[in-house]
Design an enzyme around this catalytic site. Structure first.
Site, PDB file in Angstrom:
ATOM      1  N   TYR A   1       1.009  -3.131 -12.172  1.00 27.23           N
ATOM      2  CA  TYR A   1      -0.408  -3.103 -12.560  1.00 27.23           C
ATOM      3  C   TYR A   1      -0.596  -2.513 -13.965  1.00 27.23           C
ATOM      4  CZ  TYR A   1      -0.759  -3.899  -7.541  1.00 27.23           C
ATOM      5  OH  TYR A   1      -0.595  -4.400  -6.285  1.00 27.23           O
TER       6      TYR A   1
ATOM      7  N   CYS B   1       5.070  -5.024  -0.433  1.00 26.72           N
ATOM      8  CA  CYS B   1       4.722  -3.954  -1.372  1.00 26.72           C
ATOM      9  C   CYS B   1       4.728  -4.479  -2.802  1.00 26.72           C
ATOM     10  CB  CYS B   1       5.744  -2.828  -1.268  1.00 26.72           C
ATOM     11  SG  CYS B   1       5.715  -2.029   0.341  1.00 26.72           S
TER      12      CYS B   1
ATOM     13  N   GLY C   1       0.770  -1.233   0.000  1.00 24.63           N
ATOM     14  CA  GLY C   1       0.000   0.000   0.000  1.00 24.63           C
ATOM     15  C   GLY C   1       0.802   1.285   0.000  1.00 24.63           C
TER      16      GLY C   1
ATOM     17  N   CYS D   1     -12.228  -0.649 -30.220  1.00 26.76           N
ATOM     18  CA  CYS D   1     -13.475  -0.059 -30.682  1.00 26.76           C
ATOM     19  C   CYS D   1     -14.390   0.235 -29.507  1.00 26.76           C
ATOM     20  CB  CYS D   1     -14.149  -1.008 -31.657  1.00 26.76           C
ATOM     21  SG  CYS D   1     -13.053  -1.455 -32.999  1.00 26.76           S
TER      22      CYS D   1
END
Ligand SMILES: *Cc1c(COP(=O)(O)O)cnc(C)c1O
Length: 400
Positions: A374, A268, A229, A345
């Site tokens: 991520y 982490c 975090g 699209c």
């Protein structure tokens, strides 16, 4: 960034195909993590939460530097065991199957983070069948209040952990099950915290909670897992989490608040790998629609989902490329706000909105920064069946 730029230029000099790659600077990631490990106070250990980026070269690069890896599925356990048979593994996550608990035992996971009372009973049942004692931490969903953050995993209703109100029951249940060895608590409660002082306060709050349970129920707490975090500031890249003041305050705080002989884990993800990744995509087209200027790039949110997931404009730089293979003029804009979109699209395929660039031409490369966590890992690569981005791991040995 210099290495990344050099790589892109040399590739574009050699090949006409539109550039599209996730690039990682392994040395820079290693240096960052080695520094963080070296500056942590004595009773602390740093793990890498691999869901942020579980590519094999990243795990291999981090293996010599971190204390271990945090995983949330049997697939992740296997990825870690593919790089090391011995490195410590912490296994958390809601909804573990029986197969995953068996797998945790087979792969010698160091600690299982148990997320519910049912999982506690199941873990004990499986460990007993196999004739082993399973070391566990209880994952607690604290009642709060907690310091503010972007994504809160606790302090409010979520699917994570055991409600703090039921922790006494969970402790007593764990203590009554001889196949389980309760070694402490896991308290990952938030994501992307940028405030170092608040993070120390959060860990202090964890320490006090854990002490209460230790004293009330006679738990010998060997480990407090303070979760991950620690944040990345995508909005201002030169104003990142103040690690120096974090560790400066953490040491004295732990001397006051931590139980004797308790080790504190941090696990982490984002903070360890985000800065060492770049998503670089070539501009395929530039056009105006209803008064707005769009830069359409090779790639999109199917390769880099983070900005849509977080609803932000991801920071980028423009790399000017000289190559132009057509016999007609090159479209160019100057001092114009652009919206960077991909090839999908769907109008949601947006990477950055209304960002003014001094100059952009078709054929230039847009380099998104801080994409190492991520990024590719959370993206739906096969939506629309475009080719995948190249995954390039720069380790300093490239011939440029
Ligand atoms: C995702 C996750 C982490 C890592 O979170 P970051 O915000 O990337 O540091 C750590 N622990 C658990 C249990 C997680 O689910």
């Amino acid at each position: 960034m210099k290495k990344v730029t050099a790589y892109i230029r040399s590739r574009k000099a050699a090949e006409p195909e539109p550039f599209c790659a996730h690039l990682y600077d392994l040395q820079s990631i290693q240096a960052h993590v080695a520094d963080r490990v070296a500056t942590l106070p004595a009773p602390c250990r740093l793990f890498y939460a691999i869901k942020a980026n579980s590519d094999l070269p990243i795990l291999q690069a981090l293996l010599p530097h971190v204390h271990g890896f945090e995983v949330a599925s049997l697939g992740e356990v296997r990825k870690v065991r593919a790089v090391s048979q011995e490195v410590p593994i912490l296994f958390g996550g809601p909804g573990k199957t029986d197969e995953e608990i068996h797998g945790a035992i087979e792969h010698r996971v160091t600690l299982l983070h148990v997320e519910s009372l049912h999982e506690l009973r199941r873990a004990a049942y499986i460990a007993e069948q196999r004739g082993v004692t399973l070391p566990i931490l209880l994952r607690v969903n604290l009642r709060g209040p907690l310091p503010s953050a972007t994504l809160a995993m606790a302090g409010r209703p979520t699917q994570f952990g055991i409600d703090e109100a039921r922790i006494p029951e969970a402790i007593q249940l764990a203590q009554s099950l001889p196949a389980l060895d309760l070694q402490g608590f896991h308290l990952h409660s938030l994501s992307n915290n940028l405030d170092a002082t608040a993070h120390v306060e959060l860990v202090a709050y964890y320490c006090r909670r854990v002490r209460e349970w230790a004293e009330a129920y006679g738990v010998h707490v060997r480990y407090l897992n303070a979760g991950g975090g620690i944040g990345v500031n995508y909005a201002a890249l030169d104003e990142q989490f103040d690690w120096g003041s974090f560790v400066g305050a953490l040491g004295p705080m732990l001397e006051r608040e931590a139980l004797p002989d308790m080790t504190v884990f941090f696990e982490c993800g984002r903070y360890l790998t985000a800065h060492g990744g770049w998503y670089a995509v070539e501009v395929l087209d530039i056009k105006q629609n209803h008064g707005k200027t769009y830069a359409i790039v090779r790639g999109g949110t199917h390769q880099f989902r983070l900005p849509v997931s977080w609803q932000h404009s991801h920071p980028f730089q423009v790399l000017s490329m000289e190559r132009w293979d057509y016999p007609f003029a090159r479209t160019e804009i100057t001092d114009t706000p652009i919206t960077v979109v991909g090839q999908l699209c769907t109008p949601k395929d947006v990477l950055a909105t209304d960002i003014t660039v001094p100059r952009l031409r078709i054929g230039d490369v847009i380099v998104f920064q801080y994409t190492g966590a991520y990024g590719w890992a959370i993206s739906h690569h096969d939506f629309l069946s475009h080719p995948h981005a190249d995954l390039v791991y720069l380790d300093g040995t490239e011939e440029l």
